[in-house]
Structure formats: structure tokens, C-alpha cells
Design a protein around this motif. Structure first.
Motif, PDB file in Angstrom:
ATOM      1  N   ASN A  21      83.010  62.016  18.688  1.00  0.00           N
ATOM      2  CA  ASN A  21      82.071  62.329  17.617  1.00  0.00           C
ATOM      3  C   ASN A  21      81.145  61.165  17.303  1.00  0.00           C
ATOM      4  OD1 ASN A  21      83.211  64.884  17.316  1.00  0.00           O
ATOM      5  ND2 ASN A  21      84.688  64.178  15.794  1.00  0.00           N
ATOM      6  N   PRO A  25      77.668  62.650  19.381  1.00  0.00           N
ATOM      7  CA  PRO A  25      77.675  63.550  18.214  1.00  0.00           C
ATOM      8  C   PRO A  25      76.794  64.768  18.436  1.00  0.00           C
ATOM      9  CG  PRO A  25      76.239  61.678  17.807  1.00  0.00           C
ATOM     10  CD  PRO A  25      76.936  61.394  19.115  1.00  0.00           C
ATOM     11  N   HIS A  27      75.192  66.043  16.032  1.00  0.00           N
ATOM     12  CA  HIS A  27      74.044  65.839  15.153  1.00  0.00           C
ATOM     13  C   HIS A  27      74.104  64.430  14.579  1.00  0.00           C
ATOM     14  CE1 HIS A  27      70.867  66.721  12.271  1.00  0.00           C
ATOM     15  NE2 HIS A  27      71.636  66.267  11.298  1.00  0.00           N
ATOM     16  N   LEU A  28      72.953  63.786  14.473  1.00  0.00           N
ATOM     17  CA  LEU A  28      72.836  62.504  13.794  1.00  0.00           C
ATOM     18  C   LEU A  28      72.151  62.743  12.453  1.00  0.00           C
ATOM     19  CD1 LEU A  28      71.772  60.147  16.717  1.00  0.00           C
ATOM     20  CD2 LEU A  28      73.900  60.024  15.410  1.00  0.00           C
ATOM     21  N   THR A  29      72.748  62.215  11.395  1.00  0.00           N
ATOM     22  CA  THR A  29      72.303  62.510  10.041  1.00  0.00           C
ATOM     23  C   THR A  29      71.273  61.492   9.557  1.00  0.00           C
ATOM     24  OG1 THR A  29      74.416  63.553   9.527  1.00  0.00           O
ATOM     25  CG2 THR A  29      73.098  62.813   7.657  1.00  0.00           C
ATOM     26  N   TYR A  48      82.308  55.477  10.750  1.00  0.00           N
ATOM     27  CA  TYR A  48      80.925  55.917  10.931  1.00  0.00           C
ATOM     28  C   TYR A  48      80.197  54.985  11.888  1.00  0.00           C
ATOM     29  CZ  TYR A  48      80.179  52.392   7.248  1.00  0.00           C
ATOM     30  OH  TYR A  48      80.183  51.240   6.501  1.00  0.00           O
ATOM     31  N   ARG A 153      69.887  56.615  12.071  1.00  0.00           N
ATOM     32  CA  ARG A 153      70.649  57.836  11.850  1.00  0.00           C
ATOM     33  C   ARG A 153      72.132  57.472  11.908  1.00  0.00           C
ATOM     34  NH1 ARG A 153      66.111  58.805  10.964  1.00  0.00           N
ATOM     35  NH2 ARG A 153      64.836  60.586  11.606  1.00  0.00           N
ATOM     36  N   CYS A 155      76.406  58.952  12.175  1.00  0.00           N
ATOM     37  CA  CYS A 155      77.387  60.007  12.445  1.00  0.00           C
ATOM     38  C   CYS A 155      78.760  59.448  12.076  1.00  0.00           C
ATOM     39  CB  CYS A 155      77.339  60.455  13.908  1.00  0.00           C
ATOM     40  SG  CYS A 155      77.694  59.146  15.100  1.00  0.00           S
ATOM     41  N   TRP A 156      79.786  60.275  12.115  1.00  0.00           N
ATOM     42  CA  TRP A 156      81.100  59.851  11.634  1.00  0.00           C
ATOM     43  C   TRP A 156      82.186  60.767  12.169  1.00  0.00           C
ATOM     44  CZ3 TRP A 156      77.262  62.130   8.757  1.00  0.00           C
ATOM     45  CH2 TRP A 156      77.503  63.445   8.367  1.00  0.00           C
ATOM     46  N   TYR A 157      83.433  60.316  11.961  1.00  0.00           N
ATOM     47  CA  TYR A 157      84.573  61.227  12.106  1.00  0.00           C
ATOM     48  C   TYR A 157      85.622  60.832  11.075  1.00  0.00           C
ATOM     49  CZ  TYR A 157      87.461  57.892  14.888  1.00  0.00           C
ATOM     50  OH  TYR A 157      88.193  56.825  15.333  1.00  0.00           O
TER      51      TYR A 157
END
Length: 234
Positions: A21, A25, A27-29, A48, A153, A155-157
Motif C-alpha cells: 500500500n 498505492p 490512490h495518492l491523497t 504513511y 501526495r 498514502c498509508w496503511y
């Protein structure tokens, strides 16, 4: 290298879930998404990863993981490893921490502090003490936020105890913007310019807790290495 992470072609990394993730990912936020309500970022503990389409000037990206958006340059966790007498973690979580990086100030975000110092000339900002003694970029914090909104950007898990995997991830990935636990990183050797600070700011960093001392030690080492390289060229 741990079997969960491996490099291919020198810069592309593959991983097994849940690290997948971070490296691949779906998606990158963006900043706008992370600050929206309801927020897509979960109010849970985890790891993250921060991607940049344009690394700050002087930041090497050789060997870093890259995807369609840009380069993975920074990794963090929330909360930190418990240090309280009762062994309980803080109330920090992914949502709080990511929002702090996106809209906080340098006194509360190592990432913003590092970016602001690297971008100080480009953005025309300077690290100073505010009325409460905290080190921030003052009105320049808005410029840091705008730069991050355009160029970064995240992302995380989710991970119940993210501190158990942080050191391993930092040691196996190339993450030039990480200071803590990353003394092996090439950024210390390849940075092409100094980050000159005034004596008052250096004094403030010494009084700024562990994060400030880490940043100050790192900057002093970089300037020392830069001076040595310049002397060797003369």
C-alpha cells in the motif's frame, strides 16, 4: 534484505502486503483531500509515505522508489513508540499526523521543518522563533502548505504498532528526507548546498527538544561536509 521489500531495476521497489500500500498505492491523497470532511485518512495508527513530483532543490533521488506521480522521499508513523511509564501510546493517529504535516507549522512537523529549510530561498521564507518561543516560518508557513499542496501526495496503511516496522522500512528504502534513524542515507554525502542558519535559530533548535537537536546535528554535519569538499577543490 527482508523478503517483504526488494528492489528491481535499481529504483522500482516491490513489496508484500501491507507494505504494498505504500509502494504501489491505488490512490495518492492530496492536501485538499486529506483536509476534507469527511476525511479519507483513517483515525487509526499506522505508517504513511510521502511522494513528491518535484524533489526540493539539492535533494538526491537516485535509488528512491518512483511511481507515476513522483518520488517516495519520506516515511513516518503515528503514533510514536510509547515512552510513558504506563507504556500506552499517545493519541496520535494517521489522520491527525497527516493533517499536521499538511497544515501545521515547523514546530509540530519534522517534514515541514525540513522542507521549509530546503525551500527557504525559493519561497522567500525564514525560520524564526515566534512569541511563544517555537520555531516556525511564521507567515511563510502558508507558502510551505501551498508548495506541498502542489508537489506532494501521501498514502498509508493501518498498523496497530507502527514503530515495530518503521526502522526496518527506513533501513531498506532510500528516503532522503528522513532524518531520524537514517544516518546511512546518501543525502548526507550528496547534498550540493548548505542550509545557513542564524545563531539565534541554531540556539532555538538546541532548545527545541529531540526533533530540533536532530535537525541541528544534521545541518551542522552537512555544512561541515560541504566545507570539506570546498576546501578539497581549492
Amino acid at each position: 534484505m527482508n523478503a517483504r521489500l526488494r528492489a528491481t531495476e535499481g529504483v522500482a521497489w516491490t513489496a508484500s502486503p501491507p507494505e504494498h500500500n505504500l509502494l504501489n498505492p491505488d490512490h495518492l491523497t492530496s492536501r485538499a483531500e486529506a483536509l476534507a470532511r469527511p476525511a479519507p485518512v483513517p483515525a487509526q495508527p499506522g505508517v504513511y509515505a510521502w511522494y513528491f513530483d518535484v524533489p526540493p532543490s539539492g535533494v538526491p533521488h537516485d535509488g528512491t522508489h518512483r511511481n507515476a506521480f513522483g518520488y517516495l522521499l519520506y516515511l513516518g508513523i503515528a503514533p510514536r513508540e510509547p515512552r510513558r511509564s504506563d507504556g500506552q501510546p499517545s493519541s496520535q493517529n494517521l489522520r491527525k499526523r497527516i493533517r499536521t504535516h499538511f497544515r501545521g507549522d515547523a514546530s509540530r512537523s519534522t517534514l515541514r521543518l525540513t522542507l521549509g529549510l530546503l525551500l527557504s530561498e525559493e519561497l522567500g521564507i525564514q525560520l524564526r522563533r515566534n512569541g511563544s518561543g517555537r520555531l516556525t516560518f511564521g507567515e511563510g508557513e502558508a507558502a510551505v502548505s501551498d508548495w506541498m499542496a502542489e508537489h506532494s501526495r501521501v498514502c498509508w496503511y493501518v498498523h496497530r504498532q507502527p514503530w515495530r516496522v518503521e526502522s526496518e522500512l527506513i533501513s531498506e528504502l532510500v528516503l532522503p528526507l528522513n532524518l531520524d534513524q537514517n544516518r546511512h542515507g546518501s543525502f548526507h554525502e550528496t547534498l550540493s548546498g548548505g542550509l545557513g542558519l542564524g545563531a539565534d535559530v541554531e540556539e532555538g533548535l538546541r532548545d527545541h527538544g529531540l526533533r530540533g537537536r536532530l535537525v541541528l546535528a544534521d545541518l551542522v554535519e552537512r555544512r561541515s561536509q560541504l566545507g570539506a569538499r570546498l576546501r578539497a577543490q581549492q
